[in-house]
Write a protein that holds these residues in place. Structure first.
Motif, PDB file in Angstrom:
ATOM      1  N   CYS A  15       7.587  32.869 -37.198  1.00 15.04           N
ATOM      2  CA  CYS A  15       6.188  32.583 -37.510  1.00 15.04           C
ATOM      3  C   CYS A  15       5.867  32.638 -38.998  1.00 15.04           C
ATOM      4  CB  CYS A  15       5.292  33.595 -36.803  1.00 15.04           C
ATOM      5  SG  CYS A  15       5.485  33.630 -35.012  1.00 15.04           S
ATOM      6  N   THR A  67       4.504  24.130 -42.102  1.00 14.37           N
ATOM      7  CA  THR A  67       4.883  23.329 -40.935  1.00 14.37           C
ATOM      8  C   THR A  67       6.025  22.366 -41.253  1.00 14.37           C
ATOM      9  OG1 THR A  67       3.118  21.717 -41.360  1.00 14.37           O
ATOM     10  CG2 THR A  67       2.642  23.483 -39.765  1.00 14.37           C
ATOM     11  N   GLU A  73       8.388  28.127 -36.547  1.00  9.94           N
ATOM     12  CA  GLU A  73       8.088  27.503 -35.247  1.00  9.94           C
ATOM     13  C   GLU A  73       6.609  27.587 -34.891  1.00  9.94           C
ATOM     14  OE1 GLU A  73      11.944  28.356 -32.600  1.00  9.94           O
ATOM     15  OE2 GLU A  73      10.995  30.175 -33.407  1.00  9.94           O
ATOM     16  N   LYS A 134       5.045  22.098 -34.553  1.00 11.19           N
ATOM     17  CA  LYS A 134       4.817  23.537 -34.717  1.00 11.19           C
ATOM     18  C   LYS A 134       3.461  23.873 -34.102  1.00 11.19           C
ATOM     19  CE  LYS A 134       8.223  22.945 -37.517  1.00 11.19           C
ATOM     20  NZ  LYS A 134       9.084  23.507 -38.434  1.00 11.19           N
ATOM     21  N   VAL A 162       5.813  27.262 -27.799  1.00  8.15           N
ATOM     22  CA  VAL A 162       6.877  26.762 -28.671  1.00  8.15           C
ATOM     23  C   VAL A 162       7.912  25.996 -27.853  1.00  8.15           C
ATOM     24  CG1 VAL A 162       8.822  27.442 -30.147  1.00  8.15           C
ATOM     25  CG2 VAL A 162       6.559  28.456 -30.502  1.00  8.15           C
ATOM     26  N   THR A 166       8.892  21.932 -28.230  1.00  8.71           N
ATOM     27  CA  THR A 166      10.224  21.585 -28.733  1.00  8.71           C
ATOM     28  C   THR A 166      11.224  21.143 -27.672  1.00  8.71           C
ATOM     29  OG1 THR A 166      10.929  23.902 -28.605  1.00  8.71           O
ATOM     30  CG2 THR A 166       9.978  23.140 -30.712  1.00  8.71           C
TER      31      THR A 166
END
Length: 170
Positions: A15, A67, A73, A134, A162, A166
């Motif tokens: 983070c 980002t 992430e 992100k 997350v 992703t």
């Protein structure tokens, strides 16, 4: 079904924490420190921590920078979400969103109304979305707001969010 989603959630998210304030310093930033404490005590890593002024271009440049980092992430922003003329976090990041997550702001205001500040919660402009794959959460800068957002919403779904963002990437 939700259990299956959470089984595949990331257990440790990398983070960045950003405090938007014209007056706070690293010594006086209780809300940013609280975000970091919550993240780290729940197994997440804070790779970047910035305190920046409530200026639209600086907010956008900072968010674009974090980002763009392949390491980060999720981005957690606190401050600048009120309705005063100096509060421009929402105006800065909203046009940057590839996707909005309206449920975050809706649930935050509902919980804030029920558990914290009552009808004043209507003045909150907490938002979340996705920028460059992100997750970005933007909360008010008060300690109470950060605590509420972290305990009731963000920490419960951070790894899941997350993973969802992703899972289809190479």
């Amino acid at each position: 079904m939700l259990k299956n989603h959470r089984q595949h959630a990331k257990h440790s998210v990398k983070c960045a924490v950003i405090t938007v304030s014209d007056t706070r310093t690293k010594e006086t930033d209780k809300s940013g420190k609280l975000m970091i404490e919550f993240l780290e005590s729940n197994g997440h890593m804070v790779l970047q921590y910035n305190i920046i002024p409530d200026e639209k271009t600086i907010i956008q440049e900072t968010v674009k920078g974090v980002t763009s980092s392949s390491d980060v992430e999720a981005v957690l922003i606190n401050g600048g979400t009120g309705i005063s003329s100096r509060d421009v976090t929402v105006e800065a990041i909203l046009p940057m969103f590839d996707k909005q997550i309206p449920g975050f702001g809706e649930l935050f205001r509902m919980l804030s109304y029920q558990l914290d500040i009552g009808s004043a919660s209507m003045l909150s402009r907490a938002i979340a979305g996705v920028i460059n794959n992100k997750i970005v959460f933007s909360t008010p800068g008060s300690r109470g707001a950060v605590e509420l957002a972290m305990e009731k919403l963000i920490l419960n779904e951070l790894g899941h969010a997350v993973r969802e963002v992703t899972k289809d990437l190479l």
